[in-house]
Design an enzyme around this catalytic site. Structure first.
Site, PDB file in Angstrom:
ATOM      1  N   ARG A  56      -2.347 -13.569   7.962  1.00  0.00           N
ATOM      2  CA  ARG A  56      -2.192 -14.453   6.810  1.00  0.00           C
ATOM      3  C   ARG A  56      -2.221 -15.925   7.240  1.00  0.00           C
ATOM      4  O   ARG A  56      -1.928 -16.262   8.374  1.00  0.00           O
ATOM      5  CB  ARG A  56      -0.873 -14.162   6.085  1.00  0.00           C
ATOM      6  CG  ARG A  56      -0.834 -12.822   5.388  1.00  0.00           C
ATOM      7  CD  ARG A  56       0.445 -12.664   4.565  1.00  0.00           C
ATOM      8  NE  ARG A  56       1.646 -12.837   5.374  1.00  0.00           N
ATOM      9  CZ  ARG A  56       2.417 -13.931   5.383  1.00  0.00           C
ATOM     10  NH1 ARG A  56       2.113 -14.961   4.620  1.00  0.00           N
ATOM     11  NH2 ARG A  56       3.494 -13.996   6.145  1.00  0.00           N
ATOM     12  N   LYS A 198      -0.932  -9.345  -0.502  1.00  0.00           N
ATOM     13  CA  LYS A 198       0.291 -10.145  -0.565  1.00  0.00           C
ATOM     14  C   LYS A 198       0.280 -11.133  -1.732  1.00  0.00           C
ATOM     15  O   LYS A 198       1.342 -11.510  -2.230  1.00  0.00           O
ATOM     16  CB  LYS A 198       0.513 -10.879   0.759  1.00  0.00           C
ATOM     17  CG  LYS A 198       0.936  -9.945   1.888  1.00  0.00           C
ATOM     18  CD  LYS A 198       2.169  -9.121   1.525  1.00  0.00           C
ATOM     19  CE  LYS A 198       2.670  -8.277   2.673  1.00  0.00           C
ATOM     20  NZ  LYS A 198       3.783  -7.372   2.266  1.00  0.00           N
ATOM     21  N   HIS A 217      10.725  -6.212  -0.912  1.00  0.00           N
ATOM     22  CA  HIS A 217       9.866  -6.002   0.242  1.00  0.00           C
ATOM     23  C   HIS A 217      10.535  -4.953   1.120  1.00  0.00           C
ATOM     24  O   HIS A 217      11.291  -5.270   2.032  1.00  0.00           O
ATOM     25  CB  HIS A 217       9.679  -7.321   1.000  1.00  0.00           C
ATOM     26  CG  HIS A 217       8.590  -7.275   2.029  1.00  0.00           C
ATOM     27  ND1 HIS A 217       8.578  -8.081   3.137  1.00  0.00           N
ATOM     28  CD2 HIS A 217       7.460  -6.515   2.107  1.00  0.00           C
ATOM     29  CE1 HIS A 217       7.505  -7.828   3.861  1.00  0.00           C
ATOM     30  NE2 HIS A 217       6.813  -6.884   3.253  1.00  0.00           N
ATOM     31  N   SER A 235       9.290  -7.106  10.847  1.00  0.00           N
ATOM     32  CA  SER A 235       8.452  -6.456  11.832  1.00  0.00           C
ATOM     33  C   SER A 235       9.236  -6.175  13.116  1.00  0.00           C
ATOM     34  O   SER A 235       9.971  -7.033  13.610  1.00  0.00           O
ATOM     35  CB  SER A 235       7.250  -7.347  12.151  1.00  0.00           C
ATOM     36  OG  SER A 235       6.420  -6.762  13.113  1.00  0.00           O
ATOM     37  N   LYS A 239      11.264  -0.069  10.531  1.00  0.00           N
ATOM     38  CA  LYS A 239      11.227   0.314   9.117  1.00  0.00           C
ATOM     39  C   LYS A 239      10.266   1.479   8.863  1.00  0.00           C
ATOM     40  O   LYS A 239      10.624   2.459   8.219  1.00  0.00           O
ATOM     41  CB  LYS A 239      10.822  -0.899   8.268  1.00  0.00           C
ATOM     42  CG  LYS A 239      10.804  -0.638   6.771  1.00  0.00           C
ATOM     43  CD  LYS A 239      10.446  -1.893   5.990  1.00  0.00           C
ATOM     44  CE  LYS A 239       9.027  -2.322   6.220  1.00  0.00           C
ATOM     45  NZ  LYS A 239       8.577  -3.375   5.285  1.00  0.00           N
ATOM     46  N   THR A 240       9.056   1.385   9.399  1.00  0.00           N
ATOM     47  CA  THR A 240       8.061   2.438   9.186  1.00  0.00           C
ATOM     48  C   THR A 240       8.500   3.739   9.847  1.00  0.00           C
ATOM     49  O   THR A 240       8.429   4.824   9.251  1.00  0.00           O
ATOM     50  CB  THR A 240       6.690   1.999   9.745  1.00  0.00           C
ATOM     51  OG1 THR A 240       6.279   0.808   9.079  1.00  0.00           O
ATOM     52  CG2 THR A 240       5.647   3.077   9.528  1.00  0.00           C
ATOM     53  N   ASP A 254       6.096  -0.368   1.606  1.00  0.00           N
ATOM     54  CA  ASP A 254       6.167  -1.830   1.758  1.00  0.00           C
ATOM     55  C   ASP A 254       6.673  -2.607   0.541  1.00  0.00           C
ATOM     56  O   ASP A 254       7.407  -3.564   0.703  1.00  0.00           O
ATOM     57  CB  ASP A 254       4.778  -2.360   2.135  1.00  0.00           C
ATOM     58  CG  ASP A 254       4.823  -3.759   2.720  1.00  0.00           C
ATOM     59  OD1 ASP A 254       5.710  -4.025   3.556  1.00  0.00           O
ATOM     60  OD2 ASP A 254       3.978  -4.588   2.344  1.00  0.00           O
ATOM     61  N   ARG A 319      -5.035  -3.359  11.789  1.00  0.00           N
ATOM     62  CA  ARG A 319      -4.504  -2.740  10.561  1.00  0.00           C
ATOM     63  C   ARG A 319      -5.382  -1.596  10.072  1.00  0.00           C
ATOM     64  O   ARG A 319      -6.591  -1.569  10.323  1.00  0.00           O
ATOM     65  CB  ARG A 319      -4.432  -3.797   9.449  1.00  0.00           C
ATOM     66  CG  ARG A 319      -3.444  -4.922   9.698  1.00  0.00           C
ATOM     67  CD  ARG A 319      -2.058  -4.528   9.266  1.00  0.00           C
ATOM     68  NE  ARG A 319      -1.087  -5.600   9.432  1.00  0.00           N
ATOM     69  CZ  ARG A 319       0.126  -5.592   8.899  1.00  0.00           C
ATOM     70  NH1 ARG A 319       0.494  -4.576   8.146  1.00  0.00           N
ATOM     71  NH2 ARG A 319       0.959  -6.577   9.109  1.00  0.00           N
TER      72      ARG A 319
END
Length: 528
Positions: A56, A198, A217, A235, A239-240, A254, A319
């Site tokens: 981003r 996003k 989020h 990050s 979390k994942t 997400d 990604r």
């Protein structure tokens, strides 16, 4: 250019002979290969490169300063204003540019899996692979829905169009601009597809609270008994990994909304990091990368077309984009009841936060507003030792409204639904980074499982004397001494010094909220 003439120009663009409306996945893949926008990998996925922008561009993101919304926006480094005149001029240039293209691609779909609260969207793309990305990341219409589809927000994406900062009022050739009044997201100068995802999340963070829906989020899953859990974390916090539980079904990885009816996924797909991906570590993600998926900046062998997920020569931020339906063990449609358990994940490289602690409502609001984790030495140029980093509500780059509004909504929903909130430290124990060791994943899994199964709701706790957190005396499967950070350090004085250092950083970061938060700071923050 006024709103009416712009609307006419947009309609003219959409009715042009160069427009492809709602192409199927096979048709888009054919276009991508014909136009040399990407290659087909051995798994069947398309691999595309995004050029010099592999992530981003937050400095190039703007919100149009308009009468209908300017008093609602929290202006600053995240939400930079741009004038209506600059937007209109640039928007006109982009539409003229797109009119000249031989082919354009349009996707119509939705953001929000809850039909009562979904946002009809439209995505206009210069690139076919961007349109495939939109097809996989947003919610696809069912048969018969397109006839009544009336987009309330439109993304106009022209990655090969470059702005002139001196003329267009931007900071560089790149721009991501949201007009809430004209309901347009204008993107140019970057091929990074994540800007589309996003941008719509930012739009939902503006739209949903207006309907008393908390936008979040976070990832979410549901257990066999219908119990819902939310996982917030920046990050590197796990979390994942922790939300992908074989005994629980995934709602989404997400972005979510929490309405009066319960939780719903904002998206229809996943945008997973690929660096270091293996089937052994993350089988669901690995196996989801197949025909129809989009790989960004993944190195691919010229001969075998096999993806090398270990190779970060293009970027660390490789990604994969794929629809939720490419995964097993999901909730479809992606809606569920009210959360029973909320988990805030942090990777504390100072090694002083408890591996798990229960939070009061005020502590939950405090740590939600703080959004703490650590950046490690070597992860960014110039970082030579662990650094505390704070991202408001675990998603500060995407919040148009004042942060306190989201925190107050969270506190209200915690009260209404008696949700249990836990802070889980997946970082270091027995000392700071370089001295101690990373918390064992097996311990973290045991702690999270105990929280999700309600085993920690009524257990006896000890109050941490520096952070005020409530630490369980015992968690099944975890040695008792691991639960008390001070006991894991060789030198207790060194522990207290480092803990006070982190507490000071929390307090300094929270000063920006002090005028708005009342007892959240006094009841929720560190005791020192």
């Amino acid at each position: 250019m006024n709103t009416v003439s712009k609307s006419n120009e947009l309609m003219q663009l959409l009715n042009g002979e160069n427009i492809h409306h709602q192409l199927s996945v096979p048709q888009l893949v054919e276009k991508i290969l014909q136009r040399n926008e990407g290659i087909l990998t051995s798994s069947g996925a398309v691999r595309a490169k995004t050029g010099k922008y592999t992530g981003r561009s937050p400095q190039d993101k703007f919100i149009v300063e308009e009468a209908s919304s300017k008093d609602k926006i929290e202006w600053g480094k995240v939400n930079q204003p741009i004038s209506e005149e600059s937007f209109d001029r640039l928007y006109g240039k982009v539409l003229d540019y797109l009119q000249q293209k031989e082919e354009l691609f349009v996707f119509n779909g939705y953001a929000g899996a809850d039909r009562k609260h979904r946002l009809p969207i439209q995505v206009i793309n210069e690139l076919a692979w961007h349109n495939l990305f939109a097809h996989q990341l947003f919610i696809r219409p069912e048969d018969g829905e397109l006839s009544g589809h009336n987009p309330e927000f439109t993304i106009v994406s022209a990655p090969h169009f470059k702005a002139d900062p001196a003329v267009d009022g931007t900071h560089s050739e790149t721009f991501i601009i949201v007009s809430f009044e004209k309901r347009i997201v204008l993107i140019g100068g970057t091929e990074y597809a994540g800007e589309m995802k996003k941008s719509i999340f930012s739009v939902m963070n503006y739209v949903l609270p207006e309907s008393d829906i908390l936008s979040m989020h976070c990832s979410a899953n549901v257990g066999l008994e219908g119990d819902v859990a939310l996982f917030f974390g920046l990050s590197g916090t796990g979390k994942t990994t922790l939300s992908a539980d074989p005994n629980r079904r995934l709602i989404g990885d997400d972005e979510h909304g929490w309405s009066p009816n319960g939780v719903f996924n904002i998206e229809g797909g996943c945008y997973a990091k690929c660096i270091g991906l293996t089937r052994e570590k993350e089988p669901q993600i690995f196996d989801a990368i197949r025909f129809g998926s989009v790989l960004e900046n993944v190195v691919v062998d010229d001969d075998t077309r096999a993806s090398d997920y270990e190779d970060a020569s293009m970027t660390e931020n490789t990604r994969a984009a794929y629809p939720l339906q490419a995964m097993e063990n999901i909730v479809d449609p992606s809606v569920a009841g009210h959360p029973n358990t909320i988990v805030f994940l942090t990777a504390d490289a100072f090694g002083v936060l408890p591996p798990i602690s229960k939070l009061t409502k005020e502590q939950a609001m405090y740590h939600f507003l703080s959004g703490y984790t650590s950046k490690l030495a070597g992860t960014e140029r110039g970082i030579t030792s662990p650094e505390a980093t704070f991202s408001t509500c675990f998603g500060s780059p995407f919040l148009p409204l004042p942060a306190i509004r989201y925190a107050e909504m969270l506190g209200k929903k915690i009260d209404e639904h008696n949700a249990q909130v836990y802070l889980v430290n997946t970082g270091w124990t027995g000392g700071e980074y370089g001295v101690g060791s990373r918390m064992k994943l097996s311990y973290t899994r045991s702690m999270v499982q105990a929280a999700l199964e309600g085993e920690l709701t009524h257990v006896e706790t000890k109050t941490d004397e520096i952070f005020g957190l409530h630490i369980p005396h015992h968690v099944p499967g975890v040695p008792d001494e691991v639960l008390q950070p001070k006991k894991t350090w060789m030198n207790e004085d060194a522990y207290e010094s480092k803990a006070k250092e982190l507490a000071y950083k929390f307090n300094e970061n929270f000063k920006k909220f002090s005028m708005m938060t009342g007892e959240i700071e006094t009841k929720g923050g560190p005791l020192v």
